[in-house]
Design a protein around this motif. Structure first.
Motif, PDB file in Angstrom:
ATOM      1  N   THR A   1       0.837  -1.199   0.000  1.00 25.37           N
ATOM      2  CA  THR A   1       0.000   0.000   0.000  1.00 25.37           C
ATOM      3  C   THR A   1       0.872   1.248   0.000  1.00 25.37           C
ATOM      4  N   GLY A   2       0.231   2.375  -0.313  1.00 28.54           N
ATOM      5  CA  GLY A   2       0.917   3.658  -0.381  1.00 28.54           C
ATOM      6  C   GLY A   2       0.202   4.545  -1.379  1.00 28.54           C
ATOM      7  N   ASP A   3       0.608   5.789  -1.430  1.00 29.59           N
ATOM      8  CA  ASP A   3       0.046   6.750  -2.372  1.00 29.59           C
ATOM      9  C   ASP A   3       0.958   6.800  -3.594  1.00 29.59           C
ATOM     10  N   ALA A   4       0.413   6.490  -4.763  1.00 32.13           N
ATOM     11  CA  ALA A   4       1.223   6.411  -5.985  1.00 32.13           C
ATOM     12  C   ALA A   4       1.848   7.747  -6.365  1.00 32.13           C
ATOM     13  N   ARG A   5       1.310   8.852  -5.862  1.00 31.80           N
ATOM     14  CA  ARG A   5       1.870  10.179  -6.152  1.00 31.80           C
ATOM     15  C   ARG A   5       3.107  10.474  -5.320  1.00 31.80           C
ATOM     16  N   VAL A   6       3.309   9.710  -4.270  1.00 35.00           N
ATOM     17  CA  VAL A   6       4.430   9.926  -3.350  1.00 35.00           C
ATOM     18  C   VAL A   6       5.645   9.141  -3.836  1.00 35.00           C
ATOM     19  N   ALA A   7       6.737   9.838  -4.074  1.00 41.64           N
ATOM     20  CA  ALA A   7       7.902   9.216  -4.700  1.00 41.64           C
ATOM     21  C   ALA A   7       8.493   8.075  -3.888  1.00 41.64           C
ATOM     22  N   ALA A   8       8.399   8.140  -2.563  1.00 42.20           N
ATOM     23  CA  ALA A   8       9.009   7.112  -1.720  1.00 42.20           C
ATOM     24  C   ALA A   8       8.147   5.870  -1.555  1.00 42.20           C
ATOM     25  N   SER A   9       6.880   5.917  -1.955  1.00 39.80           N
ATOM     26  CA  SER A   9       6.003   4.763  -1.791  1.00 39.80           C
ATOM     27  C   SER A   9       6.555   3.549  -2.523  1.00 39.80           C
ATOM     28  N   TYR A  10       6.359   2.377  -1.914  1.00 41.83           N
ATOM     29  CA  TYR A  10       6.715   1.078  -2.507  1.00 41.83           C
ATOM     30  C   TYR A  10       8.228   0.922  -2.702  1.00 41.83           C
ATOM     31  N   SER A  11       9.028   1.580  -1.864  1.00 39.16           N
ATOM     32  CA  SER A  11      10.475   1.505  -2.064  1.00 39.16           C
ATOM     33  C   SER A  11      11.201   1.128  -0.774  1.00 39.16           C
ATOM     34  N   VAL A  12      12.428   0.649  -0.954  1.00 36.05           N
ATOM     35  CA  VAL A  12      13.310   0.293   0.155  1.00 36.05           C
ATOM     36  C   VAL A  12      14.731   0.676  -0.233  1.00 36.05           C
ATOM     37  N   VAL A  13      15.501   1.176   0.748  1.00 37.30           N
ATOM     38  CA  VAL A  13      16.916   1.480   0.549  1.00 37.30           C
ATOM     39  C   VAL A  13      17.730   0.273   1.003  1.00 37.30           C
ATOM     40  N   VAL A  14      18.633  -0.214   0.140  1.00 43.63           N
ATOM     41  CA  VAL A  14      19.375  -1.446   0.410  1.00 43.63           C
ATOM     42  C   VAL A  14      20.853  -1.204   0.688  1.00 43.63           C
TER      43      VAL A  14
ATOM     44  N   ASN B   1      13.134   0.681   5.082  1.00 43.20           N
ATOM     45  CA  ASN B   1      11.830   0.810   4.436  1.00 43.20           C
ATOM     46  C   ASN B   1      11.500   2.284   4.232  1.00 43.20           C
ATOM     47  N   GLN B   2      11.235   2.683   2.984  1.00 44.90           N
ATOM     48  CA  GLN B   2      10.932   4.080   2.690  1.00 44.90           C
ATOM     49  C   GLN B   2       9.440   4.385   2.670  1.00 44.90           C
ATOM     50  N   THR B   3       8.610   3.347   2.857  1.00 42.65           N
ATOM     51  CA  THR B   3       7.160   3.532   2.892  1.00 42.65           C
ATOM     52  C   THR B   3       6.710   3.655   4.343  1.00 42.65           C
ATOM     53  N   ASN B   4       5.906   4.671   4.642  1.00 43.09           N
ATOM     54  CA  ASN B   4       5.439   4.878   6.001  1.00 43.09           C
ATOM     55  C   ASN B   4       3.964   5.284   6.003  1.00 43.09           C
ATOM     56  N   GLY B   5       3.421   5.464   7.181  1.00 48.55           N
ATOM     57  CA  GLY B   5       1.997   5.779   7.307  1.00 48.55           C
ATOM     58  C   GLY B   5       1.676   7.248   7.416  1.00 48.55           C
ATOM     59  N   LYS B   6       2.671   8.115   7.326  1.00 46.72           N
ATOM     60  CA  LYS B   6       2.419   9.553   7.452  1.00 46.72           C
ATOM     61  C   LYS B   6       1.645  10.086   6.249  1.00 46.72           C
ATOM     62  N   SER B   7       0.839  11.104   6.486  1.00 42.08           N
ATOM     63  CA  SER B   7      -0.003  11.653   5.427  1.00 42.08           C
ATOM     64  C   SER B   7       0.812  12.380   4.368  1.00 42.08           C
ATOM     65  N   PRO B   8       0.494  12.169   3.087  1.00 41.51           N
ATOM     66  CA  PRO B   8       1.167  12.917   2.016  1.00 41.51           C
ATOM     67  C   PRO B   8       0.981  14.421   2.129  1.00 41.51           C
ATOM     68  N   ILE B   9      -0.001  14.868   2.898  1.00 45.20           N
ATOM     69  CA  ILE B   9      -0.178  16.304   3.116  1.00 45.20           C
ATOM     70  C   ILE B   9       1.059  16.904   3.772  1.00 45.20           C
ATOM     71  N   VAL B  10       1.740  16.096   4.599  1.00 48.26           N
ATOM     72  CA  VAL B  10       2.954  16.565   5.297  1.00 48.26           C
ATOM     73  C   VAL B  10       4.084  16.784   4.300  1.00 48.26           C
ATOM     74  N   ASN B  11       4.310  15.805   3.418  1.00 46.45           N
ATOM     75  CA  ASN B  11       5.357  15.914   2.398  1.00 46.45           C
ATOM     76  C   ASN B  11       5.050  14.911   1.293  1.00 46.45           C
ATOM     77  N   LYS B  12       4.791  15.406   0.092  1.00 42.68           N
ATOM     78  CA  LYS B  12       4.333  14.532  -0.995  1.00 42.68           C
ATOM     79  C   LYS B  12       5.440  13.663  -1.575  1.00 42.68           C
ATOM     80  N   ASN B  13       6.674  13.873  -1.154  1.00 45.18           N
ATOM     81  CA  ASN B  13       7.763  13.027  -1.627  1.00 45.18           C
ATOM     82  C   ASN B  13       8.078  11.876  -0.685  1.00 45.18           C
ATOM     83  N   TRP B  14       7.921  12.106   0.633  1.00 52.68           N
ATOM     84  CA  TRP B  14       8.408  11.140   1.610  1.00 52.68           C
ATOM     85  C   TRP B  14       7.320  10.524   2.490  1.00 52.68           C
ATOM     86  N   CYS B  15       6.126  11.053   2.498  1.00 58.09           N
ATOM     87  CA  CYS B  15       5.073  10.562   3.397  1.00 58.09           C
ATOM     88  C   CYS B  15       4.046   9.778   2.586  1.00 58.09           C
TER      89      CYS B  15
END
Length: 358
Positions: A129-142, A298-312
């Motif tokens: 899950t995640g917001d498709a408009r948010v760049a960090a959604s569905y991603s992980v740093v390895v 994990n770069q996906t979190n539960g914070k609202s995209p209203i806070v930051n559309k790139n990371w939340c």
């Protein structure tokens, strides 16, 4: 210069509260030859501390495993170390995101460095899950390079990202500016594609995804990275059996982004609209101790995209309930088969970073 080199071997014989020692209450007793610890698979843990997905520091993780975050799996292809991190839960330091990740015990300075990290891995899951408009959604740093000093920014983050419904995902890497001045909230990343898209490719609305990358990497598909920092220069190499080898170079001691007119278009489109419009120190990361990281951040979190559309990401976290998140795919999972690290004699203790962030 004398170097320490830790080679990787695959053995056929068979690892919540803050704690800085390996072997907490979650340590598993080894029984005959039936249990294999991650330190048996990749025996280089003397050089790292392990941060778990509940925000705790497990310390030097020799003969240690955790059934929720850090353990081994065996396939016909060999033995693997599993790093697993939910979308929501307690985090380490000031991060908004959970991680199960190794952090190097020593730090080195880019200008005098002769240090190297290599790894072979496969990503097994990213958030469902995640917001498709948010760049960090569905991603992980390895894999990362992290600064231990100043703003504690990150001159390197290696990402894997895959949208739901796609077979192939993208591998890309980020350079985060080392912000000039005291206001680090204006920092930003510049993203470079390796295979597939870069960070900036997002969906037009919350549940619509961009086109699947033709040259991407699938879940469960192996790839390798090599990070070398020598004389102020970062050299990156990415390899995968079915893909073109890619190499990149970045100067860590001289900035490309020290004046406003040098801010690239990608940043103007992605970060400037949310107020992240800073410039970098002219000497970038020179004079700051840096260290390697490896695992699943994990770069996906539960914070609202209203806070930051790139990371939340606005993803499902079930209130931090790990069992529920794991049950419906709201987690990141990365398996490592091989890794090695070369540490220069110039490297020094990174103790202050852990004292500050634990």
């Amino acid at each position: 210069m004398k170097k320490i080199f830790i080679a990787i071997f695959i053995f056929s014989a068979f690892f919540s509260c803050k704690d800085n020692t390996a072997g907490t209450s979650k340590e598993i007793e080894q029984k005959g030859d039936t249990t294999k610890y991650p330190s048996d698979v990749i025996p280089f843990f003397d050089h790292w501390k392990l941060i778990l997905g509940d925000g705790s520091n497990a310390g030097v993780a020799n003969n240690f495993e955790d059934e929720d975050f850090f353990y081994t799996e065996t396939e016909d292809s060999g033995n693997w170390i599993v790093f697993k991190a939910p979308n929501g839960g307690d985090t380490h330091g000031t991060s908004n995101n959970t991680r199960t990740e190794l952090a190097q015990i020593k730090k080195w300075y880019p200008a005098t460095a002769d240090d190297k990290l290599s790894a072979t891995l496969k990503v097994m899951n990213v958030s469902s899950t995640g917001d498709a408009r948010v760049a960090a959604s569905y991603s992980v740093v390895v894999g990362q390079i992290h600064s231990a000093d100043g703003h504690e920014n990150e001159p390197l983050k290696i990402f894997y990202k895959k949208f739901p419904g796609h077979t192939k995902g993208s591998v890309f890497w980020h350079y985060e500016i080392n912000t000039a001045g005291d206001d680090n909230s204006v920092r930003w990343d510049f993203s470079t594609a390796v295979w597939g898209h870069d960070f900036s490719v997002v969906g037009p609305d919350e549940s619509t995804y961009p086109e699947e990358p033709e040259d991407g990497i699938a879940l469960g598909e192996e790839f390798s990275y090599e990070i070398e920092v020598k004389g102020g220069i970062m050299n990156l190499k990415f390899t995968s059996e079915e893909h073109e080898t890619k190499s990149f170079t970045k100067n860590l001691t001289k900035s490309e982004y020290s004046i406003t007119t040098e801010i690239p278009k990608q940043t103007q489109d992605l970060f400037v609209p949310v107020g992240q419009d800073g410039v970098e120190r002219k000497n970038a990361y020179a004079g700051e101790g840096c260290f390697f990281k490896l695992g699943a951040y994990n770069q996906t979190n539960g914070k609202s995209p209203i806070v930051n559309k790139n990371w939340c990401s606005g993803a499902e976290t079930h209130g931090g309930d790990i069992e529920k998140q794991y049950a419906d795919g709201n987690y990141a999972e990365v398996w490592f088969k091989d890794a090695s690290i070369t540490i220069s004699d110039a490297a020094i203790s990174n103790k202050a970073y852990f004292t500050k962030n634990d």
